[in-house]
Motif scaffolding. Sequence first.
Motif, short mmCIF file in Angstrom:
data_model
loop_
_atom_site.label_atom_id
_atom_site.label_comp_id
_atom_site.label_asym_id
_atom_site.label_seq_id
_atom_site.Cartn_x
_atom_site.Cartn_y
_atom_site.Cartn_z
N ARG A 1 91.88 -11.82 -45.48
CA ARG A 1 92.87 -12.69 -44.83
C ARG A 1 94.30 -12.28 -45.17
O ARG A 1 95.18 -12.27 -44.30
CB ARG A 1 92.62 -14.15 -45.23
N LEU A 2 94.53 -11.90 -46.43
CA LEU A 2 95.87 -11.44 -46.82
C LEU A 2 96.25 -10.16 -46.08
O LEU A 2 97.40 -10.00 -45.64
CB LEU A 2 95.95 -11.22 -48.33
N TYR A 3 95.30 -9.26 -45.94
CA TYR A 3 95.53 -8.01 -45.21
C TYR A 3 95.91 -8.30 -43.76
O TYR A 3 96.88 -7.73 -43.25
CB TYR A 3 94.26 -7.15 -45.26
N LEU A 4 95.18 -9.18 -43.11
CA LEU A 4 95.49 -9.53 -41.72
C LEU A 4 96.90 -10.13 -41.60
O LEU A 4 97.64 -9.82 -40.67
CB LEU A 4 94.46 -10.52 -41.16
N LYS A 5 97.25 -10.97 -42.57
CA LYS A 5 98.59 -11.58 -42.56
C LYS A 5 99.67 -10.51 -42.75
O LYS A 5 100.68 -10.50 -42.04
CB LYS A 5 98.67 -12.64 -43.66
N GLU A 6 99.45 -9.59 -43.71
CA GLU A 6 100.41 -8.51 -43.95
C GLU A 6 100.60 -7.64 -42.71
O GLU A 6 101.70 -7.17 -42.42
CB GLU A 6 99.95 -7.63 -45.11
N LYS A 7 99.51 -7.41 -42.00
CA LYS A 7 99.54 -6.57 -40.79
C LYS A 7 99.88 -7.36 -39.54
O LYS A 7 99.79 -6.84 -38.42
CB LYS A 7 98.19 -5.87 -40.60
N LYS A 8 100.24 -8.61 -39.73
CA LYS A 8 100.63 -9.50 -38.63
C LYS A 8 99.54 -9.59 -37.55
O LYS A 8 99.83 -9.65 -36.36
CB LYS A 8 101.96 -9.07 -38.03
N HIS A 9 98.28 -9.59 -38.01
CA HIS A 9 97.13 -9.73 -37.13
C HIS A 9 97.15 -8.74 -35.96
O HIS A 9 96.79 -9.08 -34.84
CB HIS A 9 97.01 -11.17 -36.61
N SER A 10 97.58 -7.54 -36.25
CA SER A 10 97.64 -6.50 -35.21
C SER A 10 96.23 -6.14 -34.72
O SER A 10 95.23 -6.42 -35.39
CB SER A 10 98.32 -5.25 -35.74
N ASP A 11 96.17 -5.51 -33.55
CA ASP A 11 94.88 -5.08 -33.01
C ASP A 11 94.18 -4.13 -33.97
O ASP A 11 92.97 -4.21 -34.17
CB ASP A 11 95.07 -4.42 -31.65
N CYS A 12 94.93 -3.21 -34.57
CA CYS A 12 94.32 -2.27 -35.52
C CYS A 12 93.82 -2.99 -36.76
O CYS A 12 92.75 -2.66 -37.29
CB CYS A 12 95.30 -1.16 -35.90
#
Length: 195
Positions: free
Chosen positions: A151-162
């Motif tokens: 979840r932290l990773y997704l947040k850091e990446k701004k929920h990008s497609d990648c």
Amino acid sequence: MALLPSLLTALVAFSYGQGGSLGCELPPNHVLLSRENLVLLKQMSRISPSFCLKDRKDFRFPRDTVDGSQLREAQAISVLHEMLQQTFNLLLTEHSAAAWNTTLLDQLCRALHRQLEALDTCLVRETGEEGSALATQGPTLAVKRYFQGIRLYLKEKKHSDCAWEVVRAEVMRAFSSARPLYERLRNENRDVESP
């Protein structure tokens, strides 16, 4: 006539109570649902993984935890339940709906929900009051931390497609790695059922 429902209820309670527990009885299609999860996750890919190489991350999946050989049955059920619940929660966010085909996402969520219901029953039957304590201990806690990292990773990446593609591939690996736990529970069920 009112005696019959009471008698049936008592028989069911005795059959599945602490003293008469026959172990976790997963439905026959439970393993099929886990395979279905992998198929659906594979179909959900919208971007070539090679396009997202720069976004890859080692989430440090707790492999030793899901190996299952060192876990009691109640712990194994708790770990599987936590993995499915965390995945289910991850997929129910508005960001995931924007990232993937909603038909496939809905099918996956329904499959996860069916598995969670089966494991809920097993968890209550196997652990009783101990269930909530298991959720805060070693193996289950390791799974929670693993998904918190996702979840932290997704947040850091701004929920990008990648980022979602990396997470999709990671969840597939996690489900594949959890296969020994599924197999162990299925084998224990067979052992309990055979005379």
